[in-house]
Scaffold this motif. Structure first.
Motif, short mmCIF file in Angstrom:
data_model
loop_
_atom_site.label_atom_id
_atom_site.label_comp_id
_atom_site.label_asym_id
_atom_site.label_seq_id
_atom_site.Cartn_x
_atom_site.Cartn_y
_atom_site.Cartn_z
N LYS A 1 -30.88 30.98 18.50
CA LYS A 1 -30.35 32.17 18.00
C LYS A 1 -30.07 32.28 16.65
N TYR A 2 -29.63 31.34 15.71
CA TYR A 2 -29.50 31.23 14.53
C TYR A 2 -30.51 30.66 13.60
N ASP A 3 -30.70 31.03 12.32
CA ASP A 3 -31.64 30.73 11.23
C ASP A 3 -31.58 29.14 11.17
N LYS A 4 -32.58 28.59 11.08
CA LYS A 4 -32.75 27.02 10.71
C LYS A 4 -31.91 26.63 9.49
N LEU A 5 -32.06 27.52 8.34
CA LEU A 5 -31.22 27.28 7.09
C LEU A 5 -29.63 27.13 7.35
N LEU A 6 -29.00 28.19 8.01
CA LEU A 6 -28.00 27.91 8.28
C LEU A 6 -27.35 26.86 9.00
N ILE A 7 -28.31 26.48 10.15
CA ILE A 7 -27.67 25.26 10.98
C ILE A 7 -27.97 23.91 10.11
N ALA A 8 -28.84 23.92 9.36
CA ALA A 8 -29.08 22.67 8.19
C ALA A 8 -27.70 22.58 7.49
N GLN A 9 -27.31 23.94 7.02
CA GLN A 9 -26.21 24.15 5.96
C GLN A 9 -24.95 23.58 6.75
N ILE A 10 -24.89 23.80 7.98
CA ILE A 10 -23.55 23.47 8.98
C ILE A 10 -23.57 21.68 9.32
N LYS A 11 -24.79 21.32 9.07
CA LYS A 11 -24.83 19.85 9.58
C LYS A 11 -24.52 18.98 8.38
N MET A 12 -24.65 19.60 7.11
CA MET A 12 -24.35 18.87 6.02
C MET A 12 -22.95 19.07 5.79
N VAL A 13 -22.27 20.07 6.15
CA VAL A 13 -20.71 20.21 6.16
C VAL A 13 -20.28 19.61 7.29
N LEU A 14 -20.76 19.47 8.42
CA LEU A 14 -19.98 18.64 9.48
C LEU A 14 -19.98 17.20 8.97
N LYS A 15 -21.09 16.69 8.25
CA LYS A 15 -21.18 15.26 8.05
C LYS A 15 -19.96 15.00 6.86
N VAL A 16 -19.60 16.13 6.14
CA VAL A 16 -18.20 15.67 5.13
C VAL A 16 -17.03 15.86 5.91
N LEU A 17 -16.92 16.82 6.83
CA LEU A 17 -15.92 17.04 7.73
C LEU A 17 -15.58 15.67 8.57
N PHE A 18 -16.58 15.19 8.95
CA PHE A 18 -16.45 13.83 9.62
C PHE A 18 -15.62 12.83 8.78
N LEU A 19 -16.00 12.92 7.65
CA LEU A 19 -14.96 11.81 6.65
C LEU A 19 -13.78 12.35 6.29
N TYR A 20 -13.46 13.52 6.71
CA TYR A 20 -11.96 14.06 6.66
C TYR A 20 -11.23 13.51 7.66
N ILE A 21 -11.68 13.01 8.71
CA ILE A 21 -10.76 12.76 9.73
C ILE A 21 -9.59 11.71 9.47
N PRO A 22 -9.63 10.73 8.73
CA PRO A 22 -8.80 9.75 8.28
C PRO A 22 -8.01 10.23 7.09
#
Length: 663
Positions: free
Chosen positions: A267-288
Motif C-alpha cells: 500500500k505504501y511507497d518503498k521510500l517511505l517504508i525505508a525512511q520509517i525503518k531508519m527512524v525505528l532503528k533510532v527509536l529502538f535506541l531511545y528505549i533506555p
C-alpha cells in the motif's frame, strides 16, 4: 505583502516580536516551575513525596503535549493560529495558578493559613493542566514559525536568528529562576503577611500575558504558511498497516520478509517504508533513555527540597533554596562551548573514537555520579537533623514561664518536673490512635494539650505567638501601654526558637528575654550542591545535545519531527518513573533513594552501551538516493546534485536544531 517583506538590518521585522515572545514565555514557564515544588510543600502542606509526584506529573504532561501541538499546527490550524489559541490557554492557566496561591481568599479567621485547601488544590491543578497544554502545545511551533519568516537565500540570518532564539531561552530561564524565588521569599497578604507566592506566580503570569500581546502585535508582519500535513500521522498509519498485514499473513505458508515493515509495501511507497525503518532503528535506541531524564529533572524537585535543609548564607548575599537551579543554565552556557571547541576536539586529536553513542553513555554515567554526590550531601545533612517522632509517636514540649518549679502530670505514671523559665524538657510517648488530652493550671492560665499521632497542638488563653521569619535578621518591638522596648535577633535557616518574656522585660530594656533554641539551624551549606549540579550538567551536554545530533544524522530530514516526538516522550516517561518511585518506593532515607536512582542509571547505561556497540551508522541521504534510483525517479546526475544541496542544507539545519536543544 509589503508589510511581510519589511526588513531591519537585513532581518524580517517580524522576528523581533517572536524573539521577545519567546523570552517572556520562557521566563513565565521557568519562573513558575522554579517555585512550584515549594508551593506544594509549604503552601498546600503536602509531604515531600506527594509534592515530588505532582511536580513530575506536571513536567511529564509538558513533554507529551508538544506532540498534540505539532499535529494541530501541521494538520489543522497552522503554526500562527496554534500559537495564538494555545497561548491564550497558557495565560489563563498562569493566572489561575497565581490566584490559587492567594491564601486570603479562604482565610476567614485570618490566621495566615487557608481554611479550604480543597479549593486551592483544585484551582492549582486546573492551572497546571492549562499551562501544560499551553507550553507544550506551542513548543514545536514557535521556533519553526520563526524559521518561516526567512527566505531561502537568508541562511546566514537564519542561523543568527536561532542563536538569538537559543540565547533568549537560556536568558529567560536564568533570570526567572533567580528572580521568582526572591519574590516568593517576600512577605505579603491582605490580612496576614505570609510568603509571597501570589507575587512569585503572578509575575510569570503577567509575563505570559505580555508574551501573548507582543506576539499578536506583530500579526500583520508575519509570513503565515498553510498546514501541510503532519508526517507523524502518515508514519503511524504505515506502521499500523504493516502490523495488521503481518498479523493477517502470520501463517507459515506465506514467505517471510526481510523486515516486518516490508509488509506495508502493498500500500505504501518503498521510500517511505525505508525512511520509517531508519527512524525505528533510532527509536529502538531511545528505549533506555528515559532513565537519564528520571535523574535529570529531579533538580527542580528532590534537589530543591534538599536545599531547604541547607543554609544559603553566602555572607554578601542570601541564596534561596529554589535559586540553586540557576547553576544549571549558567553551567550550560559555559560548558557547551568548552565541550565543542576544546574537550571533544582534544579527544579526537588523541586518536580516541569518541562516537556520539559513547558520549551519551558517558553522559549517563556523569548523571549517575551526580546522584552519588547528592547522596553524600544528604548523609551530611541527616547528621544535623533533629530526631523527629515516628508515625506512632508524638512530641511534647512544655514551657514553664512561672517563677517556681512546676510538676506536670501527663498520666498517673508519667510526670515532668520543670524548672522556672525552662523549655528544654521534651517528652516522647507512643499513643494509641485516639486523641489524648491533659491539662494543668498556672498563674490563672489554663493550658490544654491535645496529642495526636504527630506533633501536638497547643492552645492557650495566655499571650502566645508563632512567627515564620524569612529574613536572617529581624527586629522586634514589644509594647504595653506606654512601655516599650526593642530587641534584634539573627536567625538561622531551618531553626526554631522559643522566647520567654518575663514581667521585668521593660525594666531591663528587653535584656531579660530568655531565648531557647528548639531546633538548630541548618549547618550544611548549599555550596555543597554545586558538584552535583556540575556533574548533572556535564551529563546533559554530553547526553542531550549529542543525542539530538546523532538522531538527526541517522534519519531522513523529513522525519525529524517524528524523532523530536520520540525524544520528548523519553522525557515524559522519565518523569513518570520519578512519580512511581516517589509514591511506591517509600525508602526510609532520602540518600538511599539517590543511590537507587544512580544504580538504576548505571545499569541502564551498561545496557545502552551494549545496544550502541551493535549499532551500525548509516547515511540516510545515500539510502534515499539508492531507492529513488531503483524506482527511476531521478537520473544519476540529478541525484548527485540533489545530494550535494541536501548535505549543505543538512549541515546548516543541524547547527540550528542543536541550538534549540532546550526549547
Amino acid at each position: 505583502m509589503g508589510q511581510k517583506m519589511m526588513r531591519c538590518c537585513g532581518y524580517p521585522i517580524s522576528i523581533f516580536f517572536i524573539v521577545v515572545n519567546e523570552f517572556c514565555e520562557r521566563f513565565s514557564y521557568y519562573g513558575m516551575r522554579a517555585v512550584l515544588v515549594l508551593y506544594f510543600r509549604y503552601f498546600l502542606l503536602w509531604d515531600d513525596d506527594l509534592a515530588t509526584s505532582i511536580y513530575h506529573a506536571f513536567v511529564a504532561l509538558c513533554y507529551l503535549t508538544p506532540i498534540l501541538g505539532a499535529i494541530i499546527a501541521d494538520s489543522w490550524l497552522g503554526k500562527f493560529k496554534t500559537i495564538i489559541y494555545l497561548s491564550i490557554v497558557y495565560a489563563i492557566g498562569q493566572v489561575t495558578m497565581a490566584v490559587s496561591t492567594i491564601h486570603d481568599i479562604t482565610d476567614a479567621n485570618r490566621d495566615g493559613t487557608p481554611d479550604n485547601f480543597t479549593f486551592h488544590t483544585a484551582l492549582s491543578m486546573l492551572g497546571l493542566v492549562l499551562i501544560a497544554l499551553g507550553t507544550g502545545g506551542i513548543k514545536p511551533c514557535v521556533a519553526a514559525f520563526g524559521g518561516d519568516q526567512f527566505q531561502e537565500h537568508q541562511s546566514r540570518q537564519l542561523n543568527t536568528f536561532f542563536s538569538v532564539f537559543y540565547l533568549c531561552i537560556n536568558a529567560g530561564s536564568l533570570l526567572s529562576t533567580l528572580i521568582t524565588p526572591v519574590l516568593r521569599a517576600q512577605e505579603c497578604g491582605i490580612h496576614t503577611q505570609q510568603q509571597c507566592y501570589p507575587l512569585a506566580f503572578g509575575v510569570p503570569a503577567a509575563l505570559m500575558v505580555v508574551s501573548l500581546v507582543v506576539f499578536i502585535s506583530g500579526s500583520g508582519m508575519y509570513i503565515k504558511t498553510d498546514p501541510e500535513g503532519n508526517i507523524m500521522w502518515s508514519v503511524c498509519k504505515c506502521i499500523g498497516f504493516a502490523i495488521k498485514n503481518r498479523f493477517r499473513h502470520r501463517s507459515s505458508r506465506y514467505p517471510k520478509r526481510e523486515h516486518w515493515m516490508d509488509w506495508a509495501d502493498e500500500k505504501y511507497d518503498k521510500l517511505l517504508i525505508a525512511q520509517i525503518k531508519m527512524v525505528l532503528k533510532v527509536l529502538f535506541l531511545y528505549i533506555p533513555l528515559p532513565m537519564f531524564w528520571t535523574l535529570f529533572d529531579q533538580k527542580g524537585s528532590r534537589w530543591t527540597l534538599q536545599a531547604t535543609t541547607m543554609t544559603g548564607d553566602f555572607v554578601s548575599f542570601i541564596l534561596q533554596p529554589d535559586q540553586m537551579q540557576t547553576v544549571n543554565p549558567i553551567l550550560i552556557l559555559t560548558l557547551v562551548p568548552i565541550m565543542d571547541r576544546l574537550i571533544f576536539p582534544l579527544i579526537q586529536k588523541c586518536g580516541l573514537n569518541f562516537s556520539p553513542l559513547k558520549r551519551m553513555t558517558v553522559g549517563m554515567l556523569f548523571a549517575a555520579m551526580a546522584f552519588v554526590s547528592a547522596a553524600l550531601v544528604q548523609i551530611e545533612i541527616d547528621k544535623t537533623l533533629p530526631n523527629f517522632p515516628s508515625s506512632s509517636e508524638s512530641q511534647l514540649k512544655v514551657v514553664n514561664i512561672y517563677n517556681r518549679t512546676l510538676n506536670v502530670t501527663i498520666s498517673p505514671n508519667e510526670h515532668l518536673l520543670i524548672d522556672s523559665f525552662e523549655v528544654q524538657h521534651t517528652f516522647r510517648h507512643t499513643f494509641s490512635p485516639r486523641t489524648t488530652f491533659f491539662s494543668f493550671l498556672k498563674m490563672g492560665c489554663e493550658y490544654h494539650f491535645m496529642l495526636t499521632l504527630n506533633p501536638c497542638l497547643l492552645e492557650s488563653w495566655c499571650l502566645t505567638a508563632v512567627l515564620l521569619v524569612s529574613l536572617l535578621r529581624r527586629d522586634f518591638v514589644l509594647r504595653h501601654g506606654e512601655q516599650w522596648c526593642e530587641f534584634s535577633r539573627k536567625f538561622g535557616f531551618g531553626a526554631s526558637y522559643t522566647f520567654l518574656i518575663p514581667s521585668t522585660v521593660f525594666s531591663t530594656d528587653c535584656a531579660s528575654i530568655i531565648e531557647v533554641e528548639d531546633m538548630k539551624p541548618n549547618s550544611v551549606h548549599m555550596a555543597l550542591q554545586i558538584p552535583q549540579y556540575f556533574l548533572i550538567t556535564t551529563g546533559e551536554v554530553m547526553f542531550s545535545v549529542t543525542g539530538l545530533q546523532f538522531s538527526y544524522s541517522q534519519a531522513p530530514k523529513n522525519m525529524k519531527s517524528v524523532l523530536q516526538a520520540g525524544w520528548l516522550c523519553t522525557n515524559a516517561v522519565g518523569n513518570i518513573i520519578v512519580l512511581i518511585v516517589a509514591e511506591l518506593g517509600k525508602l526510609p532515607k532520602q540518600w538511599a533513594e539517590y543511590v537507587l536512582f544512580a544504580s538504576l542509571l548505571v545499569a541502564v547505561s551498561i545496557v545502552f552501551s551494549i545496544m550502541a556497540y551493535f549499532y551500525t551508522y548509516i547515511d540516510p541521504a545515500e539510502i534515499e538516493a539508492q531507492i529513488r534510483k531503483e524506482q527511476g525517479l531521478e537520473s544519476e546526475e540529478k541525484e548527485k546534485e540533489t545530494l550535494e544541496m541536501e548535505e549543505i542544507d543538512e549541515s546548516q539545519k543541524n547547527d540550528q536544531e542543536v541550538k534549540q536543544t532546550k526549547i
